[in-house]
Write a protein that holds these residues in place. Structure first.
Motif, PDB file in Angstrom:
ATOM      1  N   GLU A 199       6.418   7.775   0.492  1.00 55.98           N
ATOM      2  CA  GLU A 199       7.964   8.239   0.290  1.00 55.98           C
ATOM      3  C   GLU A 199       8.821   7.497  -0.918  1.00 55.98           C
ATOM      4  O   GLU A 199       9.499   8.172  -1.667  1.00 55.98           O
ATOM      5  CB  GLU A 199       8.691   8.062   1.646  1.00 55.98           C
ATOM      6  CG  GLU A 199       8.157   8.842   2.829  1.00 55.98           C
ATOM      7  CD  GLU A 199       9.304   9.444   3.687  1.00 55.98           C
ATOM      8  OE1 GLU A 199      10.530   9.366   3.431  1.00 55.98           O
ATOM      9  OE2 GLU A 199       9.104   9.893   4.672  1.00 55.98           O
ATOM     10  N   LEU A 200       8.442   6.456  -1.205  1.00 62.53           N
ATOM     11  CA  LEU A 200       9.186   5.708  -2.180  1.00 62.53           C
ATOM     12  C   LEU A 200       8.541   6.297  -3.416  1.00 62.53           C
ATOM     13  O   LEU A 200       9.480   6.487  -4.480  1.00 62.53           O
ATOM     14  CB  LEU A 200       9.129   4.080  -1.994  1.00 62.53           C
ATOM     15  CG  LEU A 200       9.778   3.418  -1.022  1.00 62.53           C
ATOM     16  CD1 LEU A 200       9.368   2.110  -0.876  1.00 62.53           C
ATOM     17  CD2 LEU A 200      11.405   3.301  -1.111  1.00 62.53           C
ATOM     18  N   GLU A 201       7.238   6.341  -3.519  1.00 64.31           N
ATOM     19  CA  GLU A 201       6.724   6.757  -4.798  1.00 64.31           C
ATOM     20  C   GLU A 201       7.415   8.119  -5.419  1.00 64.31           C
ATOM     21  O   GLU A 201       7.565   8.486  -6.536  1.00 64.31           O
ATOM     22  CB  GLU A 201       5.034   6.858  -4.734  1.00 64.31           C
ATOM     23  CG  GLU A 201       4.560   7.082  -5.917  1.00 64.31           C
ATOM     24  CD  GLU A 201       2.997   6.984  -5.760  1.00 64.31           C
ATOM     25  OE1 GLU A 201       2.297   7.350  -6.936  1.00 64.31           O
ATOM     26  OE2 GLU A 201       2.443   6.732  -4.940  1.00 64.31           O
ATOM     27  N   ALA A 202       7.427   9.098  -4.192  1.00 66.16           N
ATOM     28  CA  ALA A 202       7.935  10.409  -4.347  1.00 66.16           C
ATOM     29  C   ALA A 202       9.381  10.081  -5.094  1.00 66.16           C
ATOM     30  O   ALA A 202       9.942  11.224  -5.698  1.00 66.16           O
ATOM     31  CB  ALA A 202       8.055  11.273  -3.059  1.00 66.16           C
ATOM     32  N   LEU A 203      10.014   9.430  -4.721  1.00 65.95           N
ATOM     33  CA  LEU A 203      11.446   9.103  -5.145  1.00 65.95           C
ATOM     34  C   LEU A 203      11.461   8.330  -6.626  1.00 65.95           C
ATOM     35  O   LEU A 203      12.701   8.204  -7.220  1.00 65.95           O
ATOM     36  CB  LEU A 203      12.238   8.170  -4.310  1.00 65.95           C
ATOM     37  CG  LEU A 203      12.810   8.859  -2.936  1.00 65.95           C
ATOM     38  CD1 LEU A 203      13.109   7.945  -1.936  1.00 65.95           C
ATOM     39  CD2 LEU A 203      13.613   9.943  -2.980  1.00 65.95           C
ATOM     40  N   GLY A 204      10.595   8.038  -7.023  1.00 63.81           N
ATOM     41  CA  GLY A 204      10.487   7.274  -8.297  1.00 63.81           C
ATOM     42  C   GLY A 204      10.828   8.075  -9.332  1.00 63.81           C
ATOM     43  O   GLY A 204      10.512   9.345  -9.644  1.00 63.81           O
ATOM     44  N   GLY A 216      20.646   3.757  -4.100  1.00 61.26           N
ATOM     45  CA  GLY A 216      21.163   4.812  -3.358  1.00 61.26           C
ATOM     46  C   GLY A 216      19.989   5.990  -2.834  1.00 61.26           C
ATOM     47  O   GLY A 216      20.419   6.464  -1.602  1.00 61.26           O
ATOM     48  N   ALA A 217      18.918   6.262  -3.663  1.00 61.91           N
ATOM     49  CA  ALA A 217      17.898   7.067  -2.912  1.00 61.91           C
ATOM     50  C   ALA A 217      17.318   6.640  -1.714  1.00 61.91           C
ATOM     51  O   ALA A 217      16.365   7.540  -1.016  1.00 61.91           O
ATOM     52  CB  ALA A 217      16.853   7.597  -4.192  1.00 61.91           C
TER      53      ALA A 217
END
Length: 235
Positions: free
Chosen positions: A9-14, A37-38
């Motif tokens: 999930e974090l990688e997708a928000l990068g 914030g994301a």
């Protein structure tokens, strides 16, 4: 949520732009470049989860380490846990904005911060002074020894110009925070800020930055914000 799911999930928000900005501030691979914030929607799903926070921090991935601080349970952490975290904090955004912030929500905060300030190690010292900034900006004035804060101001005055670069930032911020948020020593903080004057911080290959605590305190005086306290340390 398990570690693998959170990492995905974090990688997708990068974002590449955010990643470059973090790297310019001292972060290094591995990292994804997630805006803080994301991370909030994932944090809402997980809430507080210390075992998961420990796994995330241990990855060495900057975004995962930052997120570990968001979902950590500070009161479940021991001094040994914080020593492990500060040892893994390889630049100021981890030492001052993850480890120091998390420490500031514990009962052992001042004791641990005192040891870090006395350590002689740049990022430990920076985290120690930063922790006091988070504490002073949140806890009631009665939670601190007035004489101790006074002695700390004297220590800053006598050592700030010869301290490591990142520690200078945190020490300068300490003068400002005492002047703004700790009413019993406001006047002394103003005096110390004037005595210290501009603090030069050298940056790799960039021009030096000059920090002026007296101007920042005066802005808060003008806004009638002396005595300001945050409701929460962590956002």
């Amino acid at each position: 949520m398990d570690l693998q799911t959170v990492m995905q999930e974090l990688e997708a928000l990068g974002k590449e732009r955010t990643k470059k900005m973090y790297i310019s501030n001292g972060a290094h691979e591995p990292l994804f470049g997630v805006a803080t914030g994301a991370m909030k929607p994932i944090a809402k799903k997980i809430k507080i989860n210390q075992p998961l926070a420990e796994k995330l921090y241990a990855t060495g991935n900057y975004d995962a380490m930052y997120f570990a601080g968001v979902i950590a349970d500070p009161k479940a952490m021991t001094e040994a846990d914080f020593e492990r975290w500060i040892d893994g904090a390889y630049f100021f955004m981890l030492s001052d904005y993850v480890v120091a912030v998390t420490l500031a929500e514990t009962d052992i905060a001042q004791d641990v911060a005192d040891k870090w300030i006395a350590s002689g190690e740049e990022l430990k010292m920076s985290a120690g002074w930063s922790c006091y900034c988070w504490l002073l900006g949140n806890r009631p004035d009665s939670a601190f020894s007035e004489s101790k804060i006074s002695d700390m101001l004297d220590q800053v005055k006598n050592t700030i110009h010869d301290s490591p670069e990142r520690t200078k930032y945190a020490m300068n911020n300490f003068i400002y925070t005492v002047g703004t948020s700790y009413v019993p020593q406001h006047d002394k903080a103003v005096e110390i800020a004037e005595a210290v004057g501009p603090v030069e911080v050298k940056k790799d290959s960039k021009k030096s930055t000059f920090l002026v605590a007296s101007e920042r305190i005066q802005k808060e005086v003008d806004k009638e914000r002396i005595g300001f306290k945050r409701k929460y340390v962590r956002c």
